[in-house]
Design an enzyme around this catalytic site. Structure first.
Site, PDB file in Angstrom:
ATOM      1  N   GLN A 291      -3.094  -9.466  11.597  1.00  0.00           N
ATOM      2  CA  GLN A 291      -3.740 -10.109  10.467  1.00  0.00           C
ATOM      3  C   GLN A 291      -3.759 -11.619  10.633  1.00  0.00           C
ATOM      4  OE1 GLN A 291      -2.764  -7.931   7.029  1.00  0.00           O
ATOM      5  NE2 GLN A 291      -3.682  -9.373   5.617  1.00  0.00           N
TER       6      GLN A 291
ATOM      7  N   SER B 257       1.763  -6.381  15.062  1.00  0.00           N
ATOM      8  CA  SER B 257       1.811  -5.813  13.706  1.00  0.00           C
ATOM      9  C   SER B 257       0.751  -4.713  13.564  1.00  0.00           C
ATOM     10  CB  SER B 257       1.664  -6.916  12.667  1.00  0.00           C
ATOM     11  OG  SER B 257       1.919  -6.430  11.373  1.00  0.00           O
ATOM     12  N   LEU B 258      -0.279  -4.899  12.710  1.00  0.00           N
ATOM     13  CA  LEU B 258      -1.292  -3.843  12.550  1.00  0.00           C
ATOM     14  C   LEU B 258      -1.972  -3.534  13.875  1.00  0.00           C
ATOM     15  CD1 LEU B 258      -4.665  -4.455  12.462  1.00  0.00           C
ATOM     16  CD2 LEU B 258      -3.846  -6.124  10.825  1.00  0.00           C
TER      17      LEU B 258
ATOM     18  N   ARG C 142      -1.680   1.255   4.529  1.00  0.00           N
ATOM     19  CA  ARG C 142      -0.656   0.276   4.886  1.00  0.00           C
ATOM     20  C   ARG C 142      -0.906  -1.032   4.139  1.00  0.00           C
ATOM     21  NH1 ARG C 142       0.120  -3.568   9.149  1.00  0.00           N
ATOM     22  NH2 ARG C 142       2.185  -3.525  10.133  1.00  0.00           N
TER      23      ARG C 142
ATOM     24  N   HIS D 109       6.914  -7.756   6.980  1.00  0.00           N
ATOM     25  CA  HIS D 109       7.978  -7.653   7.989  1.00  0.00           C
ATOM     26  C   HIS D 109       9.317  -8.209   7.519  1.00  0.00           C
ATOM     27  CE1 HIS D 109       5.143  -6.103  10.846  1.00  0.00           C
ATOM     28  NE2 HIS D 109       4.335  -7.107  10.590  1.00  0.00           N
TER      29      HIS D 109
ATOM     30  N   GLN E 166       8.592  -0.863  11.807  1.00  0.00           N
ATOM     31  CA  GLN E 166       7.824  -2.091  11.990  1.00  0.00           C
ATOM     32  C   GLN E 166       7.423  -2.732  10.655  1.00  0.00           C
ATOM     33  OE1 GLN E 166       3.940  -2.447  11.737  1.00  0.00           O
ATOM     34  NE2 GLN E 166       3.442  -2.577  13.912  1.00  0.00           N
TER      35      GLN E 166
END
Length: 313
Positions: free
Chosen positions: A10, A95-96, A120, A204, A253
């Site tokens: 992101q 991440s994503l 998510r 996170h 994660q």
């Protein structure tokens, strides 16, 4: 040359993302249509036209970034007639981007990846009321002193290192006041500067536990295959291929540290010389040299980038 394919997280979204790919390749148009159908949403129209205020919403930005990444991969495989397994020794995502990496490696179906990322994004947004949490980038500091700054700044609240991006860039996440204290504590430990990030939730960190619980339930209901190319997992900074292990790491994660610097160093230790970033923006390919000067990074997000890459791959 040994390559790893990497996928952005992101922050790389922008109005107009994926449009030049869709204009140039029917393969890209097919990806965007499949994602729209999976989400029952005209996401590509939002990507093409905005408004930006809607595109940056976590639940839209996450599947949109994955869609552009997958359009690049499908163009390489279909139009370029080069299977990813023949081009890359490993995949990784920030991440994503880990979901994009798994879709690219054939572990996740495209439609499932889109639906998981929509959920998510929604779950992360709902986990913490707007204004309660925050994130900040600390520049000119490494992981351990940043962790010490977080420990000093917590004072009964939550603040933790969210991303270790390498090159002296560390992102912290948690309760807003604790994040602000962490910026000051980090400056006392040598950080050149700290700046609050324009994000809608504290990703996170342990405040995301409700989102981790939601993702655990969703991932258990989705078919996950063995990836054709090993995944270097964010929370491990090493490679995994077993589907049950991948599920666990995707859940971890959500609240855990994105160990990007160590992930890149791990790929280097496995012989990777080049990171090929597939999708919107150039963040990951730009970080490569700051982590290891011997490695190179290339970003594939426009038709000309892909065509140039295919000539040399």
């Amino acid at each position: 040359m040994t390559r790893a394919f990497v996928f952005p997280g992101q922050g790389s979204q922008a109005v107009g993302m994926g449009v030049d790919l869709a204009d140039a390749f029917a393969t890209a148009r097919d990806v965007f249509q499949e994602v729209d159908e999976a989400l029952k949403q005209n996401l590509f129209k939002l990507m093409r036209e905005g408004p930006e205020s809607e595109l940056v919403l976590t639940e839209n930005a996450q599947p949109a970034l994955m869609a552009v990444s997958m359009a690049v991969v499908r163009i390489i495989e279909k139009d370029g007639a080069k299977p990813l397994a023949g081009l890359a020794s490993q995949v990784a995502g920030h991440s994503l981007g880990e979901y994009s990496a798994l879709a690219a490696a054939g572990s996740l179906q495209l439609a499932d990846a889109a639906r998981l990322l929509k959920l998510r994004g929604q779950s992360m947004q709902k986990a913490v009321p707007v204004g309660v949490g925050a994130m900040a980038a600390l520049l000119g500091i490494e992981l351990e002193p940043a962790q010490e700054a977080c420990a000093e700044a917590a004072q009964g609240e939550i603040v933790a290192v969210a991303n270790d991006n390498g090159g002296g860039q560390v992102v912290v996440s948690g309760h807003k006041a604790a994040v602000e204290r962490a910026i000051e504590a980090a400056k006392a430990k040598g950080a050149k500067r700290g700046m609050m990030l324009p994000v809608s939730a504290p990703f996170h960190c342990p405040l995301m536990q409700p989102a981790a619980d939601a993702m655990q339930a969703a991932l258990e209901a989705v078919a996950l295959g063995t990836p054709r190319i090993p995944l270097v997992a964010n929370v491990l900074a090493s490679e995994i291929t077993e589907p049950g292990n991948i599920r666990r790491r995707l859940v971890e994660q959500v609240t855990g540290l994105v160990r990007w610097r160590e992930s890149v160093q791990y790929m280097k230790s496995q012989g990777v010389e080049m990171l090929v970033e597939c999708g919107s923006g150039k963040v990951l390919s730009g970080l490569v040299k700051r982590i290891d000067k011997e490695m190179t990074g290339v970003a594939l997000n426009a038709p000309a980038d892909i065509e140039t890459f295919l000539k040399t791959a």
